[in-house]
Enzyme design. Structure first.
Site, mmCIF file in Angstrom:
data_model
loop_
_atom_site.group_PDB
_atom_site.id
_atom_site.type_symbol
_atom_site.label_atom_id
_atom_site.label_comp_id
_atom_site.label_asym_id
_atom_site.label_seq_id
_atom_site.Cartn_x
_atom_site.Cartn_y
_atom_site.Cartn_z
ATOM 1 N N ASP A 13 0.816 -1.223 0.000
ATOM 2 C CA ASP A 13 0.000 0.000 0.000
ATOM 3 C C ASP A 13 0.847 1.269 0.000
ATOM 4 O OD1 ASP A 13 -2.273 -1.607 0.082
ATOM 5 O OD2 ASP A 13 -2.231 -1.692 2.269
ATOM 6 N N HIS A 41 -4.982 -1.486 -5.567
ATOM 7 C CA HIS A 41 -4.125 -0.417 -6.103
ATOM 8 C C HIS A 41 -5.036 0.755 -6.485
ATOM 9 C CE1 HIS A 41 -0.655 -3.406 -7.196
ATOM 10 N NE2 HIS A 41 -0.950 -3.371 -5.919
#
Ligand code: GDP
Ligand code: IMO
Ligand code: MG
Length: 432
Positions: A13, A41
């Site tokens: 992340d 994403h």
């Protein structure tokens, strides 16, 4: 031209999706090289805001070929749904979207087993995304998997699937008290996935060899980050593939010598979702503040709140050591706007000894961060794309990150949108 690997240099992340979408404007080919729909994403561009799970982050660029590489694991129904949702919302075409026939299929029993195994672990729970990733890669290694290409071959699947399903069904029913799956219904379902995906399925190596021969711009898109690497992360709190530059070569089908550059993505602070040690974690109000700035740190796949803490140089340095990271994209610097005082972890003390590279899990659990205090900046960096226009203390923060990691910062992220990037080193804009 260049072949550039984009890899996570922390716990995942880091903003890989945003940076790949940003770079893909000049890319001919984007390849997701590992992982599956455990990924989230986040992309923010003129089409809107999307959390991509399986689609490579170059899909919003009409001239770019996007490939799910042989190192990925694909949940076909999740992919079909994602293509439909993104397609309907944006009108983007998937004509040049390809799936490697060698990629493995996440089957319904992998998902059931992921949940059952997590439950069985009790207090040793790993906090997986429950997407069936571990069981699917386990079957790949055990040579009991189903590959995307198999979904196009009814004769093969009709023989193969019942033979691998039989022991899974026994495991599901006898060990975990779950319903076994019906082989013929699963074969029908799998063949229907194959038909839906058939136009996209390719043998990927000829495509890649040609792209290399023609000196095209290639971006390799990683999933997750170094601390959850199967070999080098804090095992067993890891994923089941390798988010490293070496993993990029294997999972995409790129010879190591053809890799020109490795761009490590690191957030200006640290976050982690799932279990495992996290030395700079802040559990109080500062952690809450980091989590809740802007769009917030909540899992793009599972919605779980991400654990947050100060920037930690150790994982980033470790990513550098393992993957030969040439430069960093330092994302979310704007999230630190308005902090009077910031802290950066330069290394750990473990059992009275200084440690600069990530130690193994048990030692990592005993690590005490060594902090350096850095002054903050009390003005906005939101959307700044000219590096020199950043407040002096933000530039100083960037230099501190370079100093403590030993890796130059080429790009600085100043917002969620694909254009919110200040480029310091044009070699990492694929322009060259
Ligand atoms: P990935 O899994 O590495 O692609 O990262 P995620 O998308 O899961 O999480 C990163 C989060 O940070 C997302 O919400 C992004 O939109 C956001 N993000 C990425 N870069 C920046 C940045 O430079 N500034 C801000 N404010 N947010 C960013
Ligand atoms: P992106 O690509 C953050 C974590 C899970 C768990 C561990 C293993 O968006 O960075 P898995 O489902 O892979 O077996 O879970 O890895 N995890 C992620 N954490 N971002 C991700 O992906 C993740 N994918 C898996 O929370 O700790
Ligand atoms: Mg993510």
């Amino acid at each position: 031209m260049s072949t550039l690997a984009v890899i996570g240099a922390q716990w995942g992340d880091e903003g890989k999706g945003k940076i790949v979408d940003h770079l893909a404007e000049r890319a001919d080919l984007v390849i997701r090289f590992q992982g599956g729909n455990n990924a989230g994403h986040t992309i923010v561009n003129d089409y809107g805001t999307y959390a991509l799970h399986l689609l490579p982050a170059g899909v919003f660029h009409a001239g770019t070929v996007n490939l799910l590489g042989p190192g990925t694991v694909v949940n076909p129904q999740a992919l079909i749904d994602e293509m439909r949702e993104v397609g309907e919302a944006t009108g983007v075409s998937f004509d040049t979207f390809k799936i490697a026939e060698r990629a493995h299929v996440v089957m319904p029993y992998h998902i059931a087993l992921d949940a059952a195994e997590e439950q069985q672990r009790g207090e040793l729970v790993q906090g997986t995304t429950l997407r069936g990733i571990g069981p699917c890669y386990a079957d790949k290694a055990a040579r009991s998997g189903v590959r995307i290409g198999d979904l196009l071959d009814a004769d093969y699947l009709t023989t193969w699937l019942p033979s691998i399903l039989e022991p899974k069904n026994r495991l599901l029913s006898e060990a975990y008290g779950l319903e076994p799956l019906d082989p013929s219904a699963l074969i029908d379902e799998a063949l229907a996935w194959g038909e839906a995906l058939r136009p996209h399925v390719v043998d990927s190596l000829p495509l890649i060899s040609e792209a290399l021969r023609e000196k095209r711009n290639i971006v390799l898109e990683g999933q997750l980050g170094v601390m959850r690497d199967l070999d080098w992360g804090h095992y067993p709190y890891v994923t089941s593939s390798s988010p490293s530059a070496a993993g990029a070569c294997i999972g995409a089908g790129i010879p190591p010598k053809a890799l020109d550059k490795v761009l490590g993505i690191a957030k200006a602070f640290t976050s982690s979702v799932g279990e495992g040690p996290f030395p700079t974690e802040l559990t109080g109000s500062t952690g809450d503040r980091l989590r809740n700035v802007g769009a917030g740190e909540y899992g793009a796949s599972t919605g779980r709140p991400r654990r947050c803490g100060w920037f930690d140089a150790v994982p980033v340095r470790t990513a550098g050591a393992l993957s030969g990271v040439d430069a960093l994209a330092l994302t979310k610097i704007d999230a630190l706007d308005g902090f009077e005082q910031l802290r950066v972890c330069e290394g750990y003390m473990v059992d009275g000894r200084r440690v600069d590279l990530a130690p193994d899990t048990h030692a990592l659990g005993r690590a005490r961060p060594i902090y350096r205090d850095v002054p903050g900046w009390m003005s906005s960096t939101e959307g700044v794309s000219d590096y020199d226009a950043l407040p002096p203390n933000a530039q100083r923060y960037v230099r501190t990150i370079e100093e403590v990691t030993g890796i130059p910062v080429a790009l600085v992220g100043t917002g969620q949108h694909r254009t919110a990037v200040a480029t310091r080193d044009p070699a990492f804009s694929l322009a060259g």
